[in-house]
Write an enzyme that holds these catalytic residues in place. Structure first.
Site, short mmCIF file in Angstrom:
data_model
loop_
_atom_site.label_atom_id
_atom_site.label_comp_id
_atom_site.label_asym_id
_atom_site.label_seq_id
_atom_site.Cartn_x
_atom_site.Cartn_y
_atom_site.Cartn_z
N ASN A 127 -4.01 6.06 -1.05
CA ASN A 127 -3.47 6.22 0.30
C ASN A 127 -2.72 7.53 0.48
O ASN A 127 -2.60 8.04 1.60
CB ASN A 127 -2.57 5.03 0.66
N SER B 290 0.81 -1.21 0.00
CA SER B 290 0.00 0.00 0.00
C SER B 290 0.85 1.27 0.00
O SER B 290 0.31 2.36 -0.09
CB SER B 290 -0.93 0.01 1.22
N HIS C 75 -2.73 -3.27 -6.16
CA HIS C 75 -3.12 -2.90 -4.79
C HIS C 75 -4.63 -3.00 -4.61
O HIS C 75 -5.39 -2.19 -5.14
CB HIS C 75 -2.64 -1.47 -4.51
N GLU D 135 -5.73 -0.57 -7.59
CA GLU D 135 -4.72 0.35 -8.11
C GLU D 135 -3.62 -0.46 -8.78
O GLU D 135 -3.03 -1.34 -8.16
CB GLU D 135 -4.08 1.15 -6.97
#
Length: 284
Positions: A191, A120, A141, A153
């Site tokens: 994130n 992440s 991800h 992702e």
């Protein structure tokens, strides 16, 4: 790139077993590897429990559950990853551990295999540098809980080829997910935006601005978030949130990414959220 029909997942924890479940539910033969039989068994039990809840809600038939479970092979043997068309590393968010795992996978994987990390926050370029074929490596991800969340992702390292991205995008769509392609940067896209917000919510709690429940209610009712930031920290795991913020702080060299002292204190106490029964809230 080979057509992806057999997927290997390294890690049977929250993200690993979720990825394995999503792959098997899409009809893919899936190998789930972890360091101990106990960890593998826990992962398989979690998958079975998740599928049982879907059967109870009449969103899945009993025969479908049996078929999905039958497509997942849990093992401690890395050699089982050799025939896989795609291997996804979903181990703990620790650079040295991921590099060790990826070196081992790189030595086992087939010549046409796609290798990915579910990290992440860690640099895909850095991870890809230890691979025999860095052009066939990228970030894939997923988001927690994997079976329910629609986004994946796809993160391009400096070495990642267009063919690898295209193959990963086709894989994500086969799972019923929507892929977005982002460049390699700490935290990628989601994130990079999300985790500083979570960290700021922890600062607000630490400073006594409002209670945990008030902060969460404020963001749910005032910003239409489906879950409050502190409850989301508990769901993600406070250790994971801290690991991401530490990566941001080190890689951007910017004080705005410094982890909240309360976050560090709670991780030191072992109060990691739902998985330990205590975080910003207490769980039964």
């Amino acid at each position: 790139m080979a057509t992806i029909e057999r997927v290997g997942v390294i890690g049977a924890g929250t993200m690993g077993n979720g990825i394995a479940q999503a792959c098997a539910a899409a009809g893919l033969d899936t190998v789930m590897v972890d360091v101990s039989k106990a960890a593998v068994d826990r992962g398989l039990a979690t998958i079975a429990g998740s599928l049982d809840r879907l059967v109870k809600k009449e969103k899945l038939g009993a025969a479908d559950k049996t078929a999905i479970v039958g497509r997942i092979h849990g093992t401690v043997e890395y050699a089982a990853l050799g025939p896989c068309d795609l291997v996804i590393e979903a181990a703990t968010e620790n650079l040295d551990l991921k590099l060790k795992i990826l070196r081992e996978v790189g030595a086992l994987a087939g010549a046409d295999a796609l290798i990915a990390s579910n990290t992440s926050s860690i640099s895909i370029t850095t991870l890809g540098a230890v691979m025999p074929r860095p052009e066939a490596f990228l970030g894939v991800h997923f988001f927690n809980p994997v079976p329910l969340m629609a986004l994946v992702e796809l993160v391009r390292g400096l070495q990642t080829s267009d063919a690898a991205v295209e193959a990963a995008a086709a894989f994500a769509r086969r799972l019923g997910k929507t892929p977005i392609v982002v460049k390699n940067s700490p935290g990628f896209a989601v994130n990079r935006i999300l985790c500083p917000m979570l960290n700021e919510a922890i600062f607000a709690l630490q400073e006594g601005l409002a209670s945990a429940q008030a902060i969460d209610d404020g963001m749910k009712l005032g910003c239409a978030h489906p879950i409050g930031p502190l409850a989301l920290c508990d769901l993600i795991g406070l250790d994971v949130v801290l690991a991401v913020m530490n990566v941001f702080y080190a890689d951007f060299n910017d004080s705005k990414y410094r982890p909240a002292p309360l976050l560090k204190e709670m991780v030191a106490a072992g109060w990691l959220g739902r998985k330990t029964g205590r975080g910003f809230y207490t769980y039964g």
